[in-house]
Design a protein around this motif. Structure first.
Motif, PDB file in Angstrom:
ATOM      1  N   LYS A 172      -3.324  85.185  57.511  1.00 51.29           N
ATOM      2  CA  LYS A 172      -3.775  83.842  57.200  1.00 51.29           C
ATOM      3  C   LYS A 172      -5.070  83.865  56.374  1.00 51.29           C
ATOM      4  O   LYS A 172      -5.835  84.832  56.422  1.00 51.29           O
ATOM      5  CB  LYS A 172      -3.982  83.046  58.495  1.00 51.29           C
ATOM      6  CG  LYS A 172      -2.746  83.005  59.399  1.00 51.29           C
ATOM      7  CD  LYS A 172      -1.505  82.465  58.686  1.00 51.29           C
ATOM      8  CE  LYS A 172      -0.301  82.419  59.623  1.00 51.29           C
ATOM      9  NZ  LYS A 172       0.924  81.988  58.906  1.00 51.29           N
ATOM     10  N   LYS A 173      -5.303  82.765  55.669  1.00 54.51           N
ATOM     11  CA  LYS A 173      -6.448  82.681  54.759  1.00 54.51           C
ATOM     12  C   LYS A 173      -7.555  81.782  55.293  1.00 54.51           C
ATOM     13  O   LYS A 173      -8.594  81.623  54.656  1.00 54.51           O
ATOM     14  CB  LYS A 173      -5.979  82.155  53.396  1.00 54.51           C
ATOM     15  CG  LYS A 173      -4.926  83.039  52.743  1.00 54.51           C
ATOM     16  CD  LYS A 173      -4.372  82.411  51.481  1.00 54.51           C
ATOM     17  CE  LYS A 173      -3.267  83.276  50.884  1.00 54.51           C
ATOM     18  NZ  LYS A 173      -2.666  82.630  49.675  1.00 54.51           N
ATOM     19  N   LEU A 174      -7.320  81.194  56.459  1.00 56.17           N
ATOM     20  CA  LEU A 174      -8.302  80.278  57.057  1.00 56.17           C
ATOM     21  C   LEU A 174      -8.250  80.431  58.570  1.00 56.17           C
ATOM     22  O   LEU A 174      -7.174  80.444  59.160  1.00 56.17           O
ATOM     23  CB  LEU A 174      -7.971  78.836  56.660  1.00 56.17           C
ATOM     24  CG  LEU A 174      -8.754  77.709  57.352  1.00 56.17           C
ATOM     25  CD1 LEU A 174     -10.232  77.765  56.979  1.00 56.17           C
ATOM     26  CD2 LEU A 174      -8.158  76.339  56.983  1.00 56.17           C
ATOM     27  N   LEU A 175      -9.420  80.564  59.181  1.00 62.00           N
ATOM     28  CA  LEU A 175      -9.546  80.579  60.642  1.00 62.00           C
ATOM     29  C   LEU A 175     -10.339  79.355  61.066  1.00 62.00           C
ATOM     30  O   LEU A 175     -11.446  79.120  60.573  1.00 62.00           O
ATOM     31  CB  LEU A 175     -10.278  81.841  61.105  1.00 62.00           C
ATOM     32  CG  LEU A 175     -10.762  81.853  62.579  1.00 62.00           C
ATOM     33  CD1 LEU A 175      -9.580  81.862  63.540  1.00 62.00           C
ATOM     34  CD2 LEU A 175     -11.678  83.051  62.843  1.00 62.00           C
ATOM     35  N   ARG A 209      -8.682  69.450  55.973  1.00 60.72           N
ATOM     36  CA  ARG A 209      -9.613  69.346  54.840  1.00 60.72           C
ATOM     37  C   ARG A 209      -9.958  70.724  54.279  1.00 60.72           C
ATOM     38  O   ARG A 209      -9.952  70.925  53.057  1.00 60.72           O
ATOM     39  CB  ARG A 209     -10.895  68.636  55.292  1.00 60.72           C
ATOM     40  CG  ARG A 209     -11.977  68.585  54.216  1.00 60.72           C
ATOM     41  CD  ARG A 209     -13.203  67.832  54.680  1.00 60.72           C
ATOM     42  NE  ARG A 209     -13.849  68.436  55.829  1.00 60.72           N
ATOM     43  CZ  ARG A 209     -14.670  69.484  55.768  1.00 60.72           C
ATOM     44  NH1 ARG A 209     -14.919  70.074  54.595  1.00 60.72           N
ATOM     45  NH2 ARG A 209     -15.246  69.962  56.851  1.00 60.72           N
ATOM     46  N   LEU A 210     -10.247  71.671  55.150  1.00 60.77           N
ATOM     47  CA  LEU A 210     -10.618  73.013  54.695  1.00 60.77           C
ATOM     48  C   LEU A 210      -9.447  73.687  53.980  1.00 60.77           C
ATOM     49  O   LEU A 210      -9.638  74.378  52.977  1.00 60.77           O
ATOM     50  CB  LEU A 210     -11.085  73.863  55.872  1.00 60.77           C
ATOM     51  CG  LEU A 210     -12.412  73.438  56.509  1.00 60.77           C
ATOM     52  CD1 LEU A 210     -12.693  74.264  57.764  1.00 60.77           C
ATOM     53  CD2 LEU A 210     -13.561  73.580  55.511  1.00 60.77           C
ATOM     54  N   ALA A 211      -8.233  73.467  54.481  1.00 59.91           N
ATOM     55  CA  ALA A 211      -7.059  74.025  53.804  1.00 59.91           C
ATOM     56  C   ALA A 211      -6.910  73.408  52.423  1.00 59.91           C
ATOM     57  O   ALA A 211      -6.690  74.116  51.427  1.00 59.91           O
ATOM     58  CB  ALA A 211      -5.809  73.782  54.639  1.00 59.91           C
ATOM     59  N   GLY A 212      -7.076  72.081  52.340  1.00 61.90           N
ATOM     60  CA  GLY A 212      -6.952  71.398  51.061  1.00 61.90           C
ATOM     61  C   GLY A 212      -7.989  71.850  50.053  1.00 61.90           C
ATOM     62  O   GLY A 212      -7.683  72.044  48.872  1.00 61.90           O
ATOM     63  N   GLU A 213      -9.227  72.032  50.520  1.00 56.15           N
ATOM     64  CA  GLU A 213     -10.301  72.488  49.630  1.00 56.15           C
ATOM     65  C   GLU A 213     -10.027  73.874  49.061  1.00 56.15           C
ATOM     66  O   GLU A 213     -10.497  74.216  47.978  1.00 56.15           O
ATOM     67  CB  GLU A 213     -11.631  72.486  50.382  1.00 56.15           C
ATOM     68  CG  GLU A 213     -12.167  71.094  50.676  1.00 56.15           C
ATOM     69  CD  GLU A 213     -13.406  71.115  51.554  1.00 56.15           C
ATOM     70  OE1 GLU A 213     -13.959  70.028  51.790  1.00 56.15           O
ATOM     71  OE2 GLU A 213     -13.821  72.202  52.007  1.00 56.15           O
ATOM     72  N   ARG A 214      -9.272  74.664  49.821  1.00 55.70           N
ATOM     73  CA  ARG A 214      -8.973  76.027  49.382  1.00 55.70           C
ATOM     74  C   ARG A 214      -7.617  76.139  48.697  1.00 55.70           C
ATOM     75  O   ARG A 214      -7.181  77.240  48.337  1.00 55.70           O
ATOM     76  CB  ARG A 214      -9.045  76.978  50.586  1.00 55.70           C
ATOM     77  CG  ARG A 214     -10.450  77.450  50.782  1.00 55.70           C
ATOM     78  CD  ARG A 214     -10.869  77.620  52.225  1.00 55.70           C
ATOM     79  NE  ARG A 214     -12.329  77.636  52.236  1.00 55.70           N
ATOM     80  CZ  ARG A 214     -13.090  76.530  52.226  1.00 55.70           C
ATOM     81  NH1 ARG A 214     -12.528  75.343  52.253  1.00 55.70           N
ATOM     82  NH2 ARG A 214     -14.397  76.628  52.173  1.00 55.70           N
ATOM     83  N   GLY A 215      -6.940  75.005  48.539  1.00 59.13           N
ATOM     84  CA  GLY A 215      -5.665  75.005  47.847  1.00 59.13           C
ATOM     85  C   GLY A 215      -4.571  75.740  48.599  1.00 59.13           C
ATOM     86  O   GLY A 215      -3.663  76.312  47.986  1.00 59.13           O
TER      87      GLY A 215
END
Length: 293
Positions: free
Chosen positions: A75-78, A220-226
């Protein structure tokens, strides 16, 4: 093979043996699956067992058993909860201890985390009991923080491999800022305890960061990171974590309350926080090792 059964134990009590692997394979074969060769992630601690076909509940002593798709594990976000997840403590209970109210407040905390009562209302009720507590007691409470094993290595390893790490808590910014710095998170978000500079006001600033705010922060964090929510891993233990656990591609109920564990397929009851790395397919030699604070 399309699926993988990940077997994980507490690193301090290795329990993933050849016998345990054999038992797990037999259970899967009994359900009609084809089972591949095991792949060790850490000898005695974690192992992947690839399989094709129907899954079956695997229960082994001292071992967490989680079924995942073989593809897209890393995964790319925790997004992590703090209290009873990244740290052992519930900080409201620690503050209440100074007023002789630990038992009362801990009872409310337990009911809120198990989803028996509304989180926001329970938070305001508990904070109200702290009215008049000297602000200096916050520093004293902070000295009691006990970090969950594996947390620093979890954050450092995911960052090493390009992930963004956020600490999102229904607790208080006073403590999340300390934990963020200590463990190396990129961001922290929590509630604000109101005070006049000398003592607590017995109130918390609005809007209260609860379950919906945790979910929206992940989105939001997922969206900001595309990236999609499917590219995120979230971890928590309480009812206010459920929406973000269910929304993430990998939501992990970590030593969770019964009502939470019952609703989240990826459940860690024995392993430490490095279990989240094994679930993503990391091997021990991939880790960016950090000593527990």
């Amino acid at each position: 093979m399309k699926n993988v059964l990940v077997l994980i134990s507490d690193p301090a009590r290795p329990a993933v043996t050849d016998a345990a692997l054999g038992s797990a394979a037999d259970i899967l074969k009994g359900a009609g699956s084809t089972v591949g060769a095991p792949a060790w992630l850490a000898p005695g601690i974690a192992c992947d067992l690839p399989f094709e076909g129907p899954a079956a509940p695997v229960t082994l002593s001292g071992v967490d058993a989680v079924v995942l798709p073989a593809e897209g594990r890393r995964k790319k976000l925790l997004v992590a909860d703090m209290e009873s997840t990244m740290i052992h403590n519930e900080m409201l209970d620690e503050l209440a201890d100074f007023l002789g109210l630990r038992e009362k407040v801990a009872g409310i905390t337990a009911r809120a985390m198990n989803g028996e009562i509304d989180f926001a209302g329970a938070l305001e009720e508990r904070v109200g009991l702290l009215k008049g507590l000297p602000v200096g007691r916050l520093d004293e409470a902070a000295t009691r923080i006990r970090y969950m094993p594996g947390g620093a290595t979890l954050v450092a390893t995911m960052q090493k491999h390009g992930a963004y790490c956020a600490l999102v808590s229904g607790g208080f910014t006073y403590f999340t800022a300390m934990v963020r710095r200590t463990l190396g998170f990129d961001l922290d978000a929590a509630n604000v305890l109101e005070h006049d500079g000398a003592s607590l006001s017995g109130t918390v600033a609005h809007p209260i960061l609860g379950k919906e705010a945790k979910l929206s922060t992940l989105q939001r964090l997922a969206g900001e990171r595309g990236i999609a929510a499917a590219d995120a891993v979230s971890v928590g233990d309480g009812a206010n974590d459920l929406p973000m656990l269910k929304a993430a591609g990998l939501g992990v109920a970590f030593h969770a309350k019964p009502a939470v564990a019952a609703q989240v397929p990826a459940r860690i009851d024995h392993g430490d926080l490095t279990a989240l790395l094994y679930l993503q397919g990391y091997r021990r030699n991939d880790f960016e090792e950090r000593k527990d604070p």
